[in-house]
Motif scaffolding. Sequence first.
Motif, PDB file in Angstrom:
ATOM      1  N   TYR A 198       0.831  -1.204   0.000  1.00  0.00           N
ATOM      2  CA  TYR A 198       0.000   0.000   0.000  1.00  0.00           C
ATOM      3  C   TYR A 198       0.865   1.254   0.000  1.00  0.00           C
ATOM      4  O   TYR A 198       2.054   1.207   0.313  1.00  0.00           O
ATOM      5  CB  TYR A 198      -0.910   0.023   1.239  1.00  0.00           C
ATOM      6  N   GLN A 199       0.247   2.373  -0.327  1.00  0.00           N
ATOM      7  CA  GLN A 199       0.919   3.657  -0.220  1.00  0.00           C
ATOM      8  C   GLN A 199       0.700   4.220   1.176  1.00  0.00           C
ATOM      9  O   GLN A 199      -0.261   3.861   1.861  1.00  0.00           O
ATOM     10  CB  GLN A 199       0.378   4.635  -1.263  1.00  0.00           C
ATOM     11  N   CYS A 200       1.592   5.104   1.591  1.00  0.00           N
ATOM     12  CA  CYS A 200       1.480   5.683   2.934  1.00  0.00           C
ATOM     13  C   CYS A 200       0.149   6.409   3.109  1.00  0.00           C
ATOM     14  O   CYS A 200      -0.429   6.424   4.195  1.00  0.00           O
ATOM     15  CB  CYS A 200       2.639   6.643   3.201  1.00  0.00           C
ATOM     16  N   GLY A 201      -0.332   7.010   2.006  1.00  0.00           N
ATOM     17  CA  GLY A 201      -1.589   7.744   2.071  1.00  0.00           C
ATOM     18  C   GLY A 201      -2.806   6.864   2.292  1.00  0.00           C
ATOM     19  O   GLY A 201      -3.890   7.365   2.595  1.00  0.00           O
ATOM     20  N   SER A 202      -2.631   5.546   2.157  1.00  0.00           N
ATOM     21  CA  SER A 202      -3.750   4.636   2.412  1.00  0.00           C
ATOM     22  C   SER A 202      -4.138   4.648   3.885  1.00  0.00           C
ATOM     23  O   SER A 202      -5.298   4.402   4.231  1.00  0.00           O
ATOM     24  CB  SER A 202      -3.372   3.212   1.992  1.00  0.00           C
ATOM     25  N   CYS A 203      -3.157   4.927   4.740  1.00  0.00           N
ATOM     26  CA  CYS A 203      -3.418   4.938   6.186  1.00  0.00           C
ATOM     27  C   CYS A 203      -3.284   6.327   6.807  1.00  0.00           C
ATOM     28  O   CYS A 203      -4.027   6.674   7.727  1.00  0.00           O
ATOM     29  CB  CYS A 203      -2.456   3.988   6.901  1.00  0.00           C
ATOM     30  N   HIS A 204      -2.316   7.089   6.307  1.00  0.00           N
ATOM     31  CA  HIS A 204      -2.050   8.419   6.879  1.00  0.00           C
ATOM     32  C   HIS A 204      -2.580   9.501   5.952  1.00  0.00           C
ATOM     33  O   HIS A 204      -2.245   9.529   4.776  1.00  0.00           O
ATOM     34  CB  HIS A 204      -0.550   8.629   7.088  1.00  0.00           C
ATOM     35  N   THR A 205      -3.417  10.369   6.453  1.00  0.00           N
ATOM     36  CA  THR A 205      -3.824  10.523   7.842  1.00  0.00           C
ATOM     37  C   THR A 205      -5.296  10.141   8.043  1.00  0.00           C
ATOM     38  O   THR A 205      -5.914  10.540   9.027  1.00  0.00           O
ATOM     39  CB  THR A 205      -3.618  11.983   8.271  1.00  0.00           C
ATOM     40  N   LYS A 206      -5.845   9.347   7.120  1.00  0.00           N
ATOM     41  CA  LYS A 206      -7.253   8.955   7.234  1.00  0.00           C
ATOM     42  C   LYS A 206      -7.494   8.073   8.456  1.00  0.00           C
ATOM     43  O   LYS A 206      -8.494   8.234   9.164  1.00  0.00           O
ATOM     44  CB  LYS A 206      -7.693   8.219   5.967  1.00  0.00           C
ATOM     45  N   LEU A 207      -6.583   7.130   8.681  1.00  0.00           N
ATOM     46  CA  LEU A 207      -6.750   6.201   9.804  1.00  0.00           C
ATOM     47  C   LEU A 207      -5.861   6.551  10.984  1.00  0.00           C
ATOM     48  O   LEU A 207      -6.258   6.401  12.141  1.00  0.00           O
ATOM     49  CB  LEU A 207      -6.432   4.770   9.345  1.00  0.00           C
ATOM     50  N   TYR A 208      -4.666   7.014  10.679  1.00  0.00           N
ATOM     51  CA  TYR A 208      -3.684   7.302  11.733  1.00  0.00           C
ATOM     52  C   TYR A 208      -3.004   8.631  11.455  1.00  0.00           C
ATOM     53  O   TYR A 208      -2.680   8.940  10.304  1.00  0.00           O
ATOM     54  CB  TYR A 208      -2.597   6.210  11.789  1.00  0.00           C
ATOM     55  N   GLY A 209      -2.764   9.375  12.526  1.00  0.00           N
ATOM     56  CA  GLY A 209      -1.978  10.593  12.386  1.00  0.00           C
ATOM     57  C   GLY A 209      -0.536  10.222  12.079  1.00  0.00           C
ATOM     58  O   GLY A 209      -0.161   9.052  12.092  1.00  0.00           O
ATOM     59  N   ILE A 210       0.281  11.216  11.797  1.00  0.00           N
ATOM     60  CA  ILE A 210       1.687  10.937  11.489  1.00  0.00           C
ATOM     61  C   ILE A 210       2.425  10.463  12.736  1.00  0.00           C
ATOM     62  O   ILE A 210       3.193   9.511  12.702  1.00  0.00           O
ATOM     63  CB  ILE A 210       2.378  12.187  10.910  1.00  0.00           C
ATOM     64  N   SER A 211       2.177  11.125  13.857  1.00  0.00           N
ATOM     65  CA  SER A 211       2.815  10.722  15.111  1.00  0.00           C
ATOM     66  C   SER A 211       2.067   9.535  15.709  1.00  0.00           C
ATOM     67  O   SER A 211       0.871   9.343  15.467  1.00  0.00           O
ATOM     68  CB  SER A 211       2.810  11.882  16.115  1.00  0.00           C
ATOM     69  N   ARG A 212       2.776   8.754  16.498  1.00  0.00           N
ATOM     70  CA  ARG A 212       2.143   7.603  17.143  1.00  0.00           C
ATOM     71  C   ARG A 212       1.123   8.081  18.163  1.00  0.00           C
ATOM     72  O   ARG A 212       1.416   8.921  19.015  1.00  0.00           O
ATOM     73  CB  ARG A 212       3.197   6.733  17.822  1.00  0.00           C
ATOM     74  N   SER A 213      -0.069   7.547  18.063  1.00  0.00           N
ATOM     75  CA  SER A 213      -1.149   7.944  18.963  1.00  0.00           C
ATOM     76  C   SER A 213      -1.145   7.077  20.223  1.00  0.00           C
ATOM     77  O   SER A 213      -0.810   5.892  20.181  1.00  0.00           O
ATOM     78  CB  SER A 213      -2.498   7.805  18.249  1.00  0.00           C
ATOM     79  N   LYS A 214      -1.511   7.690  21.331  1.00  0.00           N
ATOM     80  CA  LYS A 214      -1.611   6.951  22.589  1.00  0.00           C
ATOM     81  C   LYS A 214      -2.989   6.310  22.752  1.00  0.00           C
ATOM     82  O   LYS A 214      -3.210   5.517  23.668  1.00  0.00           O
ATOM     83  CB  LYS A 214      -1.332   7.889  23.763  1.00  0.00           C
TER      84      LYS A 214
END
Length: 251
Positions: A198-214
Motif C-alpha cells: 500500500y501507499q502511505c496515504g492509504s493509512c495516513h492521515t485517514k486512519l492514523y496521524g503521522i505521530s504515534r497515537s496513545k
Amino acid sequence: MLIMTTLAVLLCGMMAHAVDIRDITFTTNNAGKVLFSHRKHIQQKQMANNCKACHDTLYPFKKKASYTMADMEKGKSCGACHDGKGAFALKECARCHQVKEIAFAVKETGTTRFSHQKHLAANPDCTACHPALFAAGHNKRSTMAEMRQGRSCGACHNGKEAFGIDKCTSCHPVRDQRYAIKGAGNVTFSHATHTGHYQCGSCHTKLYGISRSKAKVSMKAMEKGRSCGACHNGKAAFSVKANCATCHKTG
C-alpha cells in the motif's frame, strides 16, 4: 671564476622574476567558500604557465573587484574560460562551491536527509533548483500539501521526472511499531511489509496521524472498521475476526 659569476647572475635573475603564487579563498554570501588554486590553473595545457592569460586582462594586480555569477555568465572573471568550451561550465557549481548533506528535523517522522551528491549525480546543473526553487542558504519550510502542488521537492518528485512524494519512505525513515498487549501476546506492526502493498496515504492521515497515537483501539472497534479493521476485513486483507496468531505472538 667566470662560470661561478655567470651562475650567480642567472640565479639572481630567476629569483627576481619568481612570483609568490598561493591559493585564494573567497567567502560568498550564500554559497559557502570557494578555493581558487593558482597552481592547478597554470598547470593546465591551455595555460602553459602563462600568467598573462589572466593578468592583467581579466584580473588587474592593483585593482580589487568583486563579480557576481550574472557577471561571470556574461564572460567576466571566471566566465571568460568557464563557458563549457574552454573549461567546465559555470552551471557545474559544485566543482567550485562546497555542497553538503542537509538534515531536516521532522518531528513526526524523524530526520529526513537531503543528499546534494545523489541529486547532482542525476543532474549536475545546479540551476535546475537554484534559485528558482531554493535560494542559496536557509529556506522557509514547505508542507507536504504544498509539495503536492509543485512547490519545493514536489517540482520534480511528481511521479514523472522523479518518484512521487507519495513514496514517503524513500525520504522519511520508518520503523516497526511494537505494542505490548496484556493477555493476548505482543503485536509488531511492520511498515516495510505494509508499504510493500500500500501507499502511505492509504493509512495516513485517514486512519492514523503521522505521530504515534496513545489512543487504544479495541478488537470490537476494529471489527467495525476502525484502525486495522479498515483493511483487515476479509476482503482487502485477512480479517481481524480470525487469524489472530498472524499478528499476536505469544511465548
